[in-house]
Design an enzyme around this catalytic site. Sequence first.
Site, mmCIF file in Angstrom:
data_model
loop_
_atom_site.group_PDB
_atom_site.id
_atom_site.type_symbol
_atom_site.label_atom_id
_atom_site.label_comp_id
_atom_site.label_asym_id
_atom_site.label_seq_id
_atom_site.Cartn_x
_atom_site.Cartn_y
_atom_site.Cartn_z
ATOM 1 N N HIS A 181 52.353 58.918 12.678
ATOM 2 C CA HIS A 181 52.991 58.584 11.401
ATOM 3 C C HIS A 181 51.918 58.073 10.433
ATOM 4 O O HIS A 181 50.754 57.955 10.777
ATOM 5 C CB HIS A 181 54.023 57.462 11.603
ATOM 6 C CG HIS A 181 55.261 57.859 12.329
ATOM 7 N ND1 HIS A 181 56.486 57.991 11.714
ATOM 8 C CD2 HIS A 181 55.480 58.159 13.633
ATOM 9 C CE1 HIS A 181 57.408 58.340 12.605
ATOM 10 N NE2 HIS A 181 56.820 58.448 13.778
ATOM 11 N N SER A 182 52.344 57.744 9.214
ATOM 12 C CA SER A 182 51.513 56.976 8.290
ATOM 13 C C SER A 182 52.494 56.154 7.435
ATOM 14 O O SER A 182 53.673 56.487 7.384
ATOM 15 C CB SER A 182 50.667 57.906 7.414
ATOM 16 O OG SER A 182 51.424 58.555 6.430
ATOM 17 N N TYR A 183 52.022 55.100 6.798
ATOM 18 C CA TYR A 183 50.682 54.562 6.830
ATOM 19 C C TYR A 183 50.798 53.096 7.245
ATOM 20 O O TYR A 183 51.909 52.559 7.254
ATOM 21 C CB TYR A 183 50.025 54.658 5.429
ATOM 22 C CG TYR A 183 50.798 53.914 4.353
ATOM 23 C CD1 TYR A 183 50.456 52.601 4.010
ATOM 24 C CD2 TYR A 183 51.899 54.499 3.708
ATOM 25 C CE1 TYR A 183 51.185 51.899 3.045
ATOM 26 C CE2 TYR A 183 52.633 53.806 2.762
ATOM 27 C CZ TYR A 183 52.275 52.506 2.432
ATOM 28 O OH TYR A 183 53.004 51.810 1.495
ATOM 29 N N ASN A 229 63.495 59.482 12.884
ATOM 30 C CA ASN A 229 62.988 58.410 13.733
ATOM 31 C C ASN A 229 63.941 57.221 13.810
ATOM 32 O O ASN A 229 63.554 56.126 14.222
ATOM 33 C CB ASN A 229 61.601 57.954 13.281
ATOM 34 C CG ASN A 229 60.794 57.400 14.435
ATOM 35 O OD1 ASN A 229 60.837 57.934 15.548
ATOM 36 N ND2 ASN A 229 60.057 56.317 14.205
ATOM 37 N N ARG A 230 65.188 57.449 13.394
ATOM 38 C CA ARG A 230 66.276 56.500 13.650
ATOM 39 C C ARG A 230 67.416 57.216 14.381
ATOM 40 O O ARG A 230 68.476 56.648 14.587
ATOM 41 C CB ARG A 230 66.833 55.918 12.331
ATOM 42 C CG ARG A 230 65.831 55.176 11.465
ATOM 43 C CD ARG A 230 65.355 53.865 12.072
ATOM 44 N NE ARG A 230 64.464 53.145 11.150
ATOM 45 C CZ ARG A 230 63.155 53.340 11.062
ATOM 46 N NH1 ARG A 230 62.560 54.261 11.820
ATOM 47 N NH2 ARG A 230 62.420 52.630 10.219
ATOM 48 N N ALA A 258 58.757 63.365 6.494
ATOM 49 C CA ALA A 258 58.274 64.482 5.685
ATOM 50 C C ALA A 258 57.068 64.139 4.807
ATOM 51 O O ALA A 258 56.145 64.934 4.680
ATOM 52 C CB ALA A 258 59.419 65.006 4.821
ATOM 53 N N GLU A 310 54.668 62.042 5.170
ATOM 54 C CA GLU A 310 53.468 61.539 5.842
ATOM 55 C C GLU A 310 52.507 62.689 6.136
ATOM 56 O O GLU A 310 52.275 63.074 7.269
ATOM 57 C CB GLU A 310 53.893 60.747 7.091
ATOM 58 C CG GLU A 310 54.725 59.529 6.691
ATOM 59 C CD GLU A 310 55.421 58.801 7.835
ATOM 60 O OE1 GLU A 310 55.135 59.097 9.021
ATOM 61 O OE2 GLU A 310 56.266 57.919 7.543
#
Length: 262
Positions: A149-151, A96-97, A22, A24
């Site tokens: 994604h970041s960063y 992302n897990r 959220a 990013e």
Amino acid sequence: THLMKLSDSTKPAIFMDCGIHAREWISTAFCQWFVKEALSTYGSDSQMTSLLDQMDVFVLPVFNIDGYDFTHKSNRMWRKTRSKRSGSSCYGADPNRNFNAGWCTVGASSNPCSDTFCGHQPESEIEVKNVADFIRRNKSILKAYITIHSYSQLLLFPYSYSFSLAADHSELLKVADGASAALRSLYGTRYTSGPGAATIYPAAGGSDDWAYDLGVKYSYTFELRDTGRYGFLLPESQIEPTCEETMLAVKYIAAHVQKNLY
């Protein structure tokens, strides 16, 4: 969740998503930039025109829409989804897990209050389930998966759930290095490329590993600007240059995929 398809027929395809995490914000900005550029340069930019003539591009501009909304209204640094489960006072899981790729074995937490909570089971999060279902349904045409994604200024590819090298490691690395060089050519921004586990940290349940294991060969994760000075709070003045340089890397990957349809 809105998914955009830039084309009008069934062709080999690339799937790109932004905003799994959220906070990013530069990620979601890039997906919007990509769509704007694709639509406005089609017909004038030969590379973009050829890409869209020969391939479909699916773009999911905001993967984790409830979390993203929450970062605008309540907590700028929120990362997870906003799902609520009875019996726990903590919200959300890390999308992302939450993919079924070495799920919850490493670099993820089983504590619902953790930022890296893997979820109660793989695909427990509706956002993850919807994306996974879409990719499974379109598996026969999907040739590349790109997640933004970041960063950290990294260009990663599988694996993150293991230190084992992917079957396509040498090709994936060669393309990542070429894409990083293309990105650097504009403003001198330096990216490091390599497999996720060795390059950033081991983490299971990621979308890139899951897509790769499903058979989507060209699976890449971008970690956009910067390297920590502003982190997730990248200033507005960096949106345009970040998007411009990232576009060069994405186009580089797309051109390689286009020439190497398997």
